[in-house]
Design a protein around this motif. Structure first.
Motif, PDB file in Angstrom:
ATOM      1  N   GLN A  28     -38.938  -8.559  33.570  1.00 62.29           N
ATOM      2  CA  GLN A  28     -39.850  -8.217  32.478  1.00 62.29           C
ATOM      3  C   GLN A  28     -39.547  -8.922  31.163  1.00 62.29           C
ATOM      4  O   GLN A  28     -39.582  -8.325  30.090  1.00 62.29           O
ATOM      5  CB  GLN A  28     -39.843  -6.688  32.267  1.00 62.29           C
ATOM      6  CG  GLN A  28     -40.535  -5.933  33.373  1.00 62.29           C
ATOM      7  CD  GLN A  28     -42.020  -6.248  33.425  1.00 62.29           C
ATOM      8  OE1 GLN A  28     -42.676  -6.383  32.397  1.00 62.29           O
ATOM      9  NE2 GLN A  28     -42.547  -6.403  34.629  1.00 62.29           N
ATOM     10  N   CYS A  29     -39.262 -10.212  31.250  1.00 58.41           N
ATOM     11  CA  CYS A  29     -38.965 -10.928  30.014  1.00 58.41           C
ATOM     12  C   CYS A  29     -40.224 -11.363  29.290  1.00 58.41           C
ATOM     13  O   CYS A  29     -40.201 -11.654  28.104  1.00 58.41           O
ATOM     14  CB  CYS A  29     -38.100 -12.143  30.309  1.00 58.41           C
ATOM     15  SG  CYS A  29     -38.980 -13.426  31.209  1.00 58.41           S
ATOM     16  N   GLY A  30     -41.329 -11.463  30.037  1.00 55.13           N
ATOM     17  CA  GLY A  30     -42.584 -11.818  29.384  1.00 55.13           C
ATOM     18  C   GLY A  30     -42.819 -13.306  29.202  1.00 55.13           C
ATOM     19  O   GLY A  30     -43.817 -13.710  28.607  1.00 55.13           O
ATOM     20  N   SER A  33     -46.192 -14.356  30.598  1.00 58.65           N
ATOM     21  CA  SER A  33     -47.341 -14.003  29.776  1.00 58.65           C
ATOM     22  C   SER A  33     -47.419 -14.896  28.546  1.00 58.65           C
ATOM     23  O   SER A  33     -48.499 -15.308  28.125  1.00 58.65           O
ATOM     24  CB  SER A  33     -47.237 -12.548  29.335  1.00 58.65           C
ATOM     25  OG  SER A  33     -47.009 -11.730  30.453  1.00 58.65           O
ATOM     26  N   SER A  45     -51.215  -7.998  30.396  1.00 59.14           N
ATOM     27  CA  SER A  45     -50.530  -9.279  30.502  1.00 59.14           C
ATOM     28  C   SER A  45     -50.000  -9.412  31.935  1.00 59.14           C
ATOM     29  O   SER A  45     -49.803  -8.405  32.624  1.00 59.14           O
ATOM     30  CB  SER A  45     -49.370  -9.325  29.514  1.00 59.14           C
ATOM     31  OG  SER A  45     -48.405  -8.365  29.863  1.00 59.14           O
ATOM     32  N   ASN A  47     -47.072  -9.937  33.070  1.00 59.18           N
ATOM     33  CA  ASN A  47     -45.857  -9.170  33.354  1.00 59.18           C
ATOM     34  C   ASN A  47     -46.138  -7.667  33.453  1.00 59.18           C
ATOM     35  O   ASN A  47     -45.468  -6.945  34.176  1.00 59.18           O
ATOM     36  CB  ASN A  47     -44.722  -9.472  32.359  1.00 59.18           C
ATOM     37  CG  ASN A  47     -44.979  -8.963  30.970  1.00 59.18           C
ATOM     38  OD1 ASN A  47     -45.800  -9.509  30.252  1.00 59.18           O
ATOM     39  ND2 ASN A  47     -44.278  -7.892  30.595  1.00 59.18           N
ATOM     40  N   GLN A  48     -47.181  -7.216  32.755  1.00 67.40           N
ATOM     41  CA  GLN A  48     -47.535  -5.788  32.883  1.00 67.40           C
ATOM     42  C   GLN A  48     -48.054  -5.482  34.287  1.00 67.40           C
ATOM     43  O   GLN A  48     -47.757  -4.430  34.835  1.00 67.40           O
ATOM     44  CB  GLN A  48     -48.586  -5.397  31.841  1.00 67.40           C
ATOM     45  CG  GLN A  48     -47.957  -5.136  30.476  1.00 67.40           C
ATOM     46  CD  GLN A  48     -48.993  -4.959  29.384  1.00 67.40           C
ATOM     47  OE1 GLN A  48     -50.123  -5.438  29.492  1.00 67.40           O
ATOM     48  NE2 GLN A  48     -48.607  -4.275  28.319  1.00 67.40           N
TER      49      GLN A  48
ATOM     50  N   TYR B 439     -35.631 -11.800  21.957  1.00 72.26           N
ATOM     51  CA  TYR B 439     -34.509 -11.339  22.765  1.00 72.26           C
ATOM     52  C   TYR B 439     -35.009 -10.645  24.006  1.00 72.26           C
ATOM     53  O   TYR B 439     -36.175 -10.261  24.081  1.00 72.26           O
ATOM     54  CB  TYR B 439     -33.637 -10.374  21.951  1.00 72.26           C
ATOM     55  CG  TYR B 439     -34.297  -9.026  21.755  1.00 72.26           C
ATOM     56  CD1 TYR B 439     -35.309  -8.861  20.815  1.00 72.26           C
ATOM     57  CD2 TYR B 439     -33.944  -7.931  22.544  1.00 72.26           C
ATOM     58  CE1 TYR B 439     -35.944  -7.641  20.655  1.00 72.26           C
ATOM     59  CE2 TYR B 439     -34.578  -6.703  22.394  1.00 72.26           C
ATOM     60  CZ  TYR B 439     -35.576  -6.569  21.443  1.00 72.26           C
ATOM     61  OH  TYR B 439     -36.218  -5.370  21.295  1.00 72.26           O
ATOM     62  N   MET B 440     -34.140 -10.466  24.980  1.00 76.82           N
ATOM     63  CA  MET B 440     -34.501  -9.673  26.164  1.00 76.82           C
ATOM     64  C   MET B 440     -33.840  -8.319  26.125  1.00 76.82           C
ATOM     65  O   MET B 440     -34.404  -7.309  26.489  1.00 76.82           O
ATOM     66  CB  MET B 440     -34.085 -10.397  27.444  1.00 76.82           C
ATOM     67  CG  MET B 440     -34.860 -11.665  27.687  1.00 76.82           C
ATOM     68  SD  MET B 440     -34.956 -12.012  29.441  1.00 76.82           S
ATOM     69  CE  MET B 440     -33.259 -12.364  29.813  1.00 76.82           C
ATOM     70  N   ARG B 466     -39.161  -8.422  21.437  1.00 73.86           N
ATOM     71  CA  ARG B 466     -38.641  -8.405  22.796  1.00 73.86           C
ATOM     72  C   ARG B 466     -39.508  -9.223  23.739  1.00 73.86           C
ATOM     73  O   ARG B 466     -40.604  -8.805  24.121  1.00 73.86           O
ATOM     74  CB  ARG B 466     -38.519  -6.988  23.359  1.00 73.86           C
ATOM     75  CG  ARG B 466     -37.637  -6.994  24.588  1.00 73.86           C
ATOM     76  CD  ARG B 466     -37.864  -5.846  25.546  1.00 73.86           C
ATOM     77  NE  ARG B 466     -37.155  -6.143  26.789  1.00 73.86           N
ATOM     78  CZ  ARG B 466     -37.640  -6.896  27.760  1.00 73.86           C
ATOM     79  NH1 ARG B 466     -38.831  -7.447  27.659  1.00 73.86           N
ATOM     80  NH2 ARG B 466     -36.921  -7.124  28.840  1.00 73.86           N
ATOM     81  N   GLY B 467     -39.016 -10.367  24.106  1.00 73.54           N
ATOM     82  CA  GLY B 467     -39.738 -11.226  25.039  1.00 73.54           C
ATOM     83  C   GLY B 467     -39.172 -12.629  24.994  1.00 73.54           C
ATOM     84  O   GLY B 467     -38.555 -13.019  24.010  1.00 73.54           O
ATOM     85  N   ARG B 468     -39.375 -13.325  26.083  1.00 74.81           N
ATOM     86  CA  ARG B 468     -38.899 -14.701  26.131  1.00 74.81           C
ATOM     87  C   ARG B 468     -40.005 -15.637  25.684  1.00 74.81           C
ATOM     88  O   ARG B 468     -41.176 -15.423  25.988  1.00 74.81           O
ATOM     89  CB  ARG B 468     -38.543 -15.066  27.567  1.00 74.81           C
ATOM     90  CG  ARG B 468     -37.074 -15.255  27.820  1.00 74.81           C
ATOM     91  CD  ARG B 468     -36.882 -15.622  29.279  1.00 74.81           C
ATOM     92  NE  ARG B 468     -35.513 -15.421  29.703  1.00 74.81           N
ATOM     93  CZ  ARG B 468     -34.570 -16.360  29.628  1.00 74.81           C
ATOM     94  NH1 ARG B 468     -34.837 -17.542  29.151  1.00 74.81           N
ATOM     95  NH2 ARG B 468     -33.355 -16.101  30.054  1.00 74.81           N
ATOM     96  N   SER B 470     -42.183 -18.984  25.795  1.00 75.10           N
ATOM     97  CA  SER B 470     -42.563 -19.854  26.906  1.00 75.10           C
ATOM     98  C   SER B 470     -42.631 -21.310  26.491  1.00 75.10           C
ATOM     99  O   SER B 470     -42.347 -22.207  27.268  1.00 75.10           O
ATOM    100  CB  SER B 470     -43.912 -19.424  27.467  1.00 75.10           C
ATOM    101  OG  SER B 470     -44.309 -20.281  28.500  1.00 75.10           O
ATOM    102  N   GLU B 484     -44.315 -13.598  23.814  1.00 74.37           N
ATOM    103  CA  GLU B 484     -45.064 -12.377  24.126  1.00 74.37           C
ATOM    104  C   GLU B 484     -44.187 -11.219  23.677  1.00 74.37           C
ATOM    105  O   GLU B 484     -42.997 -11.188  23.988  1.00 74.37           O
ATOM    106  CB  GLU B 484     -45.315 -12.295  25.644  1.00 74.37           C
ATOM    107  CG  GLU B 484     -45.817 -10.955  26.149  1.00 74.37           C
ATOM    108  CD  GLU B 484     -47.347 -10.860  26.262  1.00 74.37           C
ATOM    109  OE1 GLU B 484     -48.018 -11.900  26.091  1.00 74.37           O
ATOM    110  OE2 GLU B 484     -47.852  -9.757  26.491  1.00 74.37           O
ATOM    111  N   THR B 486     -43.258  -7.961  24.556  1.00 69.52           N
ATOM    112  CA  THR B 486     -43.476  -7.149  25.752  1.00 69.52           C
ATOM    113  C   THR B 486     -43.498  -5.660  25.436  1.00 69.52           C
ATOM    114  O   THR B 486     -43.855  -4.856  26.280  1.00 69.52           O
ATOM    115  CB  THR B 486     -42.392  -7.408  26.821  1.00 69.52           C
ATOM    116  OG1 THR B 486     -41.117  -7.172  26.237  1.00 69.52           O
ATOM    117  CG2 THR B 486     -42.464  -8.821  27.338  1.00 69.52           C
ATOM    118  N   GLY B 489     -47.024  -5.466  24.137  1.00 72.27           N
ATOM    119  CA  GLY B 489     -47.933  -6.016  25.142  1.00 72.27           C
ATOM    120  C   GLY B 489     -48.916  -6.987  24.519  1.00 72.27           C
ATOM    121  O   GLY B 489     -50.087  -7.046  24.886  1.00 72.27           O
TER     122      GLY B 489
END
Ligand code: FAD
Ligand code: FAD
Ligand code: SF4
Ligand code: SF4
Ligand code: SF4
Ligand code: SF4
Ligand code: SF4
Ligand code: SF4
Ligand code: SF4
Ligand code: SF4
Lengths: 179, 665, 286, 148
Positions: A28-30, A33, A45, A47-48, B439-440, B466-468, B470, B484, B486, B489
């Motif tokens: 779930q790092c996203g 998305s 998204s 990942n959701q 960050y994750m 919170r998210g990586r 891309s 993103e 997360t 959302g």
């Protein structure tokens, strides 16, 4: 959202069967998305959708428009740090949704694929005119793109008769297998 | 022989899958077994007392303990045997836990196997003979490899305890990565300020022999008695004459040909250089690959300005041998960097971040230099491409780490902290700037660590997302960062001026080579393996070799220093006695049958086999046979395996003993 | 040099000029094409999007056909076909359940040996030096944005082709014929692909971003290697607001121009966005 | 069917430093493998005399596994090199005395490879199961093998 799905036949299980990868691989790092080109058109998204399946919220995943909007570009799969093939996952969600005859939100996309495959089934090759005709009849989207047709015809880009594969029995066999 | 068998339940650990009473019962019926029993915790005091009492009561002269791995408690039970008057080498262990109860599930099968294992051990012990440990003298000096904070601390602790120490550093100066850092978490004190005094102390310590620009080439011998060969690379400067005035450095006309490694390639350095102003020793080296003299035979400007005639172009590498009793390995880490990607590595890089392509996508150590008062920007936060103050900065965590696909699956442990530090330093210097961290998870498990991260968020308003990320690309001098959130959302795009990747700590590129030189094991990433993850965290499986710092796994400074002191104290434990007892599992030649073919000598890696002349009473040479120097013999037994006439045996693992085991299979 | 040729469905329809230009250019480069006999559709997006078995099954038919014709190499000009076939070959090689079922439908034929190549790899085989030497025109003023799209480079683990994030193989060909590749950001961004019909608005949106970025980075032509990319970028330009018109050329058309082939023969009159601006820049070498 | 019930006996000669410790790690990590394998610990694979293997077959082993440190990682620097060099010759010897040399397996398992140990052991067991019971040991030239 519904409570935890306690069926043995979970969506996660079916997807694992179809794709040989476990949805639990996703942390779930996203990143998927974040790089998805159609992310902005999606309610959920990518990942959701994976998350729904991880938690057993199968209905949410099966009814989500996201898999149908996915353009299969593989951006996500090629960047996932966990080597999870999201595009393949999306393929599988769609496949299960069709199999279960879920009333999918993105009807046009579904109809497009049906029209396309029907042409292959009939001719062994894609036949654009036939496909577009069938699609338009199915969706009643009669006027979309009509402005392009005359020019396409003129340029020889839209043939009115299909190119056919001569020997079509193999194609039939493949299609028969999935009935 | 009267053998006693003691079967341990290890609480539930063995008892759950092995029917211990049944095992004890079956063992009681083996020929030669005079007594057998099972007990809940054999290693506990009552358990050991049980063994001791039964040895006496039942008149046992050998024991077999069915318990955990011999690597765990063999020593304990040998000691118990000894206490009760039985030679410790008449004690054998059957591994019923690691090799049986923990790896099998079916009680019936596991019990059957456990009985077999005990039988094998019983047969072995029947063939054992009483042995006495070998005593070898201890050389009370230590070798420390690597002069980062870990090596410095270990060397100082050993030297301050009064023992000599040789410190070998491959770079021209000691200091390691800590010397490159600006300020350090969680207290934000200045790295150089706390490090420099220690470096000077090392330099001045009468008990420390400092060898910089040097590397360990070869290690022979064993605990207490290592013989080490060190290559002292040619600096092209006579250390005994140089005063460190720096004139040569100032006047060297080569200014831009070489990147400054200390500044992480953000600046250049001359051909003759000192890595950084506080370097210890403050003696320059000449980089022969860029120096005009070495390339064309001309220049010699440095020779002209050096009043001490210290420039020494013809200097050669020098080989030094040192005898030491212990070795502390403190060779540290490397930062994952795509420019300096280790050869043949699997690293695929981060093309999607433009790492290696965009000047303003930098790594953590580059940011340290930019934030450092002694760095290329004198501590002002300026981005490399155009020297402007970045108003929006993005930090990305877990780059290269926790990434199965492009890097390494482990967590690099310190990058959460250094990122929080970087974001904080940035906010302290650029008040109107905005800092974002992708960050994750935030891993800040240390004293005051989470508070530190919270401070960055709550007081300095660093925005954590919170998210990586891309993708990053440049557009009109901005870096478009697509991520993103997360939690919300929601996709998020930031137009940053500077991007800092928190790249992973990875093993030194030459780590494996050094491991092989010393005989250490390492994990799949190249970090050195400790002997036991919990109970022997600073030792390696090769006796007399200890680990300190980030060469074992990613570590911050406090942990590195703690580990260094632990490694030093392990050395000191060794130096606490004049002699060392060693396992008597060494080879021995049966002189009457040895044919003198010396096959054994060819395969012995420790030069332990010597030639011995046998003379008759008159002094005439009768034959030349093999002789094992038990001080050198390490007991791996290849001589035994290759001897055509079976004239050399490995005590403790001789043919008879192994056949006994095979027969019992 | 002889190479098997799988044109794929689009090349007899919307991608007609791709087929024309490929045949012309390869003739000049002494590459002989052996068209796959009675080939069938690879299934494209619609197959794998809805049924995994169907997608591997349809692509495999062509792989086995290639085997029957003893072709060592099969050239698939369409990036999507290329991708589907590479993926199918990979799956057959892994011997999965699907693979076993497919093998049963095909007289026990189980693995595909044929090597599948895309158009860039084909040009690499023909030799960049060879292409360079045969270049007749001066393309100096041309600044080309090379567009790889999604499917040429992904998934890297299977295609093993160039760098998945910063590919440069196409740029090398552009340089070899004397034009200037531009450094831009949307090389591997998706154009929306198969959504062209069901979600035209998405395709127009995504394609517009690609075109705008190319123009912004000084390109005066976009080079593509896929009929789907071409139709999205070329045909859909009319639906874009505030976007400068820019010709979109197939790589084969572009190389054809460099080799001195007449633009009509290459089918460049069949584009929806005029190719005139680029033709003006093509000069005869002095 | 008899085949299905067959539970092979596997003798494993493992070095103390790498594979034995790797097997310990498999235990500490609670990984699972079948009980068919029994280990004999030697200080180093270099200690293993080919005769041990023949003996093991003679004593009813259906398969033998030899496992030590990875090349270059030998605790004793070169012990395992000597071992490996000799194995090449040894396979021929095995065939000579009538033992199918495919029943002899080699692997490298380091102290950190608990998972690999389990994989190797499981694979060997499966392979030997496929091969069935080893029945030929009667044929072995006893004189050759005996060294007691
Ligand atoms: C960006 C960044 C920021 C950081 N910030 C902080 C912080 O704020 N606070 C904190 O506590 N920690 C911080 N750290 C971590 C800190 O750098 C390490 O914990 C510390 O440097 C480890 O020290 P070491 O001596 O083990 O290794 P190193 O510092 O790497 O030293 C190893 C030394 O050994 C030498 N060497 C290597 N191989 C050989 C060989 N074969 N022979 C001889 N010599 C050799 C090297 O040249 C080097 O001098 C940070 C790290 C990074 C990357
Ligand atoms: C639920 C739980 C699970 C854990 N699981 C793990 C695990 O799986 N792996 C792992 O590595 N760690 C685990 N730990 C952590 C582990 O318990 C500690 O790291 C370890 O016990 C610390 O050892 P210690 O000797 O420092 O302290 P302690 O174990 O607390 O020992 C301190 C001793 O000092 C005595 N003492 C206290 N005050 C005085 C006094 N004034 N005078 C004399 N004696 C005194 C106490 O009675 C006690 O015996 C776990 C901890 C918890 C809470
Ligand atoms: S990139 Fe991979 S791990 Fe990350 S959320 Fe997407 S599928 Fe999960
Ligand atoms: S494959 Fe689908 S989900 Fe993945 S990035 Fe492309 S469009 Fe998005
Ligand atoms: S001796 Fe070993 S097996 Fe027995 S209780 Fe102690 S740790 Fe457990
Ligand atoms: S070499 Fe000479 S000039 Fe250079 S620092 Fe040393 S003493 Fe000064
Ligand atoms: S000889 Fe070399 S080191 Fe000395 S001044 Fe000239 S370039 Fe610099
Ligand atoms: S310490 Fe933090 S940034 Fe570094 S790898 Fe672990 S989680 Fe990621
Ligand atoms: S191999 Fe055996 S016989 Fe030959 S010298 Fe060594 S001990 Fe003596
Ligand atoms: S056991 Fe033999 S080969 Fe090994 S170190 Fe001792 S003498 Fe040398």
């Amino acid at each position: 959202m519904h409570a935890h799905n306690t069926h043995v036949e979970t969506l996660a299980g079916k997807i694992e069967e179809l794709t040989s990868q476990s949805v639990m691989q996703c942390y779930q790092c996203g990143k998927c998305s974040a790089g998805c080109p159609v992310r902005n058109y999606m309610e959920d998204s990518p990942n959701q959708v994976i998350r729904y399946v991880q938690l057993g919220f199968d209905d949410e995943a099966l009814h989500s428009s996201t898999p149908w909007l996915c353009a299969s570009c593989l951006t996500c799969s090629s960047r996932c740090p966990q080597n999870f093939d999201i595009a393949k996952f999306m393929d599988a969600v769609r496949e299960v949704a069709l199999e279960m005859e879920i009333d999918v939100k993105e009807k046009d996309v579904k109809k497009f694929h049906e029209a396309f495959l029907n042409q292959i089934k009939k001719n062994g090759k894609a036949f654009e005119f036939g496909m577009v005709r069938e699609y338009k009849l199915k969706t009643l989207n009669l006027f979309q793109d009509v402005e392009l047709f005359p020019e396409m015809l003129l340029k020889g880009k839209l043939s009115l008769l299909p190119h056919k594969k001569k020997d079509i029995k193999h194609i039939k066999k493949v299609f028969d297998e999935i009935k | 022989m009267r053998i006693g068998v003691f079967v341990c339940q290890c609480g539930e650990n063995i008892g759950r899958t092995v029917d211990c009473p049944a095992v004890a019962e079956a063992a009681g019926r083996f020929p030669g077994v005079a007594y057998s029993v099972e007990y809940k915790y054999m290693c506990s005091d009552p358990g050991q007392n049980l063994i001791k009492n039964m040895i006496k009561e039942k008149n046992l002269d050998a024991i077999v303990v069915g318990s955990c791995s011999p690597h765990m408690h063999e020593k304990t039970f040998r000691k118990a045997a000894l206490d009760a008057g039985v030679n410790p080498f008449l004690c054998e262990i059957a591994n019923l836990r690691e090799h049986c109860s923990w790896v099998h599930e079916d009680i019936v099968d596991a019990t059957k196997k456990a009985i077999d294992l005990v039988r094998i051990a019983v047969e072995k012990v029947k063939k054992n003979t009483p042995l006495t440990p070998i005593r070898v003298p201890v050389t009370k000096r230590s070798l420390v490899i690597g002069g980062g904070i870990s090596g410095i601390q270990a060397a100082l602790d050993i030297a301050n305890a009064g023992f000599e120490c040789v410190l070998v550093e491959k770079e021209p100066s000691i200091g390691g990565h800590m010397s490159q850092l600006s300020e350090t978490f969680p207290t934000l004190d200045c790295s150089q300020c706390i490090l420099t005094p220690r470096m000077v102390e090392v330099y001045q310590h009468p008990k420390i022999k400092l060898l910089t620009y040097s590397e360990v080439e070869n290690v022979e011998g064993f605990i207490g008695n290592f013989k080490v060969t060190i290559r002292k690379k040619a600096r092209s400067i006579d250390e005994s004459k140089c005063t460190g005035c720096g004139l040569c450095v100032q006047k060297c006309p080569i200014k831009k040909k070489a990147y400054n490694e200390f500044e992480e390639n953000l600046a250049h350095r001359p051909a003759v250089y000192v890595p950084f102003p506080q370097a210890v020793p403050n003696i320059p080296v000449i980089d022969r690959t860029v120096c005009t003299y070495y390339q064309t035979g001309k220049c010699q400007m440095c020779v002209k300005v050096c009043g001490r005639e210290a420039i020494f172009f013809e200097q050669q590498d020098e080989m030094i041998t040192e005898e030491v009793g212990s070795i502390v390995v403190a060779t540290g880490y490397k930062l994952y960097s795509i420019d300096k990607k280790p050869e043949e590595s699997e690293i695929k890089g981060y093309g999607e971040y433009g790492y290696g392509k965009y000047k303003d996508v930098i790594d953590g150590l580059q940011f340290e230099r930019i934030a450092s008062a002694s760095g290329p920007t004198s501590g002002e936060i300026l981005r490399p491409s155009d020297n402007k103050v970045p108003k929006k900065i993005v930090f990305i965590q877990c780059v290269g780490s926790r990434d199965e696909s492009k890097g390494f699956s482990y967590c690099s442990k310190i990058c959460c902290m250094y990122t929080a530090k970087h974001a904080m330093l940035y906010k302290h210097k650029v008040h109107d700037g905005e800092a974002y961290v992708f960050y994750m998870d935030i891993r800040a498990g240390g004293k005051g660590y989470d508070e530190f991260v919270r401070r960055a968020i709550e007081e300095d308003h660093v925005k954590y997302i919170r998210g990586r990320v891309s993708r990053i690309y440049e557009e009109d001098g901005k870096y478009i960062v697509r991520g993103e959130d997360t939690i919300a959302g929601k996709p998020i795009t930031i137009d940053a001026d500077l991007v800092v990747l928190a790249t992973a700590m990875i093993a030194q590129p030459n780590a494996v080579k050094l491991a092989q030189t010393i005989g250490m094991s390492y994990d799949k990433y190249g970090f050195y393996n400790e002997a036991h993850p919990k109970l022997r965290p600073v030792e390696v499986s090769t006796a007399g070799v200890f680990l300190a710092g980030a060469c074992q796994s990613p570590k911050d400074i406090p942990e590195s220093v703690a580990m260094a002191s632990a490694a030093a104290s392990k050395s000191l434990v060794l130096f606490g006695s004049d002699f060392l007892e060693r396992e008597p599992t060494v080879a021995k030649v049966n002189e009457s049958v040895c044919a003198g073919c010396f096959y054994c000598q060819k395969v012995c890696a420790y030069n332990a086999i010597e030639k011995k002349e046998i003379k008759d009473r008159k002094g005439n040479l009768v034959k030349v046979i093999a002789y094992v120097n038990s001080g050198l013999c390490q007991g791996f037994g290849t001589c035994n395996a290759v001897c055509p006439s079976k004239s050399v045996e490995l005590i403790g693992f001789n043919d008879e003993q192994i056949y006994a085991e095979i027969n019992a299979l | 040099m002889k190479v098997g040729y799988y044109p794929g469905c689009s090349l007899s329809g919307t991608g007609k000029e791709y087929d024309l230009s490929i045949r012309k250019v390869l003739e000049k480069l002494d590459v002989e094409l052996a068209e796959l006999n009675d080939w069938s559709c690879c299934g494209a997006t619609s197959a794998h999007a809805t049924n995994h078995f169907l997608s591997i099954g349809l692509s495999s038919l062509n792989l086995f056909q290639a085997q029957k014709q003893n072709l060592e190499e099969l050239f698939a000009p369409c990036a999507a076909c290329y991708n589907r076939m590479v993926v199918a070959k990979d799956e057959l090689g892994k011997g999965t359940e699907t693979a076993k079922k497919i093998s049963a439908l095909n007289n026990g034929e189980s693995t595909a040996k044929v090597n599948i190549i895309n158009i860039i790899q084909l040009f690499e085989k023909a030799g960049l030096e060879n292409i360079s030497a045969k270049t007749k025109m001066n393309l100096k003023g041309i600044k080309a944005a090379c567009y790889y799209g999604c499917l040429l480079v992904r998934p890297f683990s299977i295609t093993k082709f160039d760098d998945a994030e910063q590919p440069v193989a196409m740029e090398k060909i552009i340089s070899a014929v004397g034009a200037e590749p531009v450094d831009w950001n949307y090389k591997v961004e998706c154009c929306g692909g198969a959504h062209s019909i069901a979600h035209k608005e998405i395709v127009v949106d995504l394609s517009k971003k690609i075109i705008d970025d190319a123009v912004k980075h000084g390109a005066n032509v976009i080079i593509v290697a896929c009929p789907m990319c071409h139709s999205n970028l070329d045909m859909r330009q009319r639906a874009m607001k505030d976007t400068a018109a820019i010709p979109v050329l197939y790589l084969s058309e572009f190389v054809g121009l460099a080799l001195g082939i007449d633009s009509k023969e290459l089918g460049m009159n069949l584009h929806f966005t005029s190719t005139e601006p680029i033709l003006e820049k093509v000069l005869v070498k002095e | 069917m008899e085949e299905e019930k067959f539970e092979p006996k596997i003798a494993a000669f493992v070095c103390n430093w790498c594979t034995y410790t790797g097997a310990d790690l498999a235990g500490t990590s609670r990984l699972k493998y079948p009980t068919n394998v029994k280990m004999i610990r030697v200080p180093c694979t270099g200690r293993i005399d080919p005769v041990f293997i023949i003996k093991a077959f003679e004593k009813g082993a259906d398969g033998v596994l030899i496992s030590g440190c990875h090349p270059n990682d030998c605790h004793y620097n070169t012990g395992n090199f000597h071992a490996r060099r000799r194995w090449i010759l040894f396979r021929q010897l095995l065939n000579f005395v009538g033992i199918d040399s495919t029943r002899l397996h080699f692997s490298w398992v380091s102290a950190s490879e608990g998972k690999k140990f389990v994989d190797v052991v499981t694979e060997v067991i499966n392979k030997v199961k496929e091969q069935g019971k080893f029945k030929k040991y009667e044929k072995i030239n006893k004189e050759f093998a005996i060294h007691e």
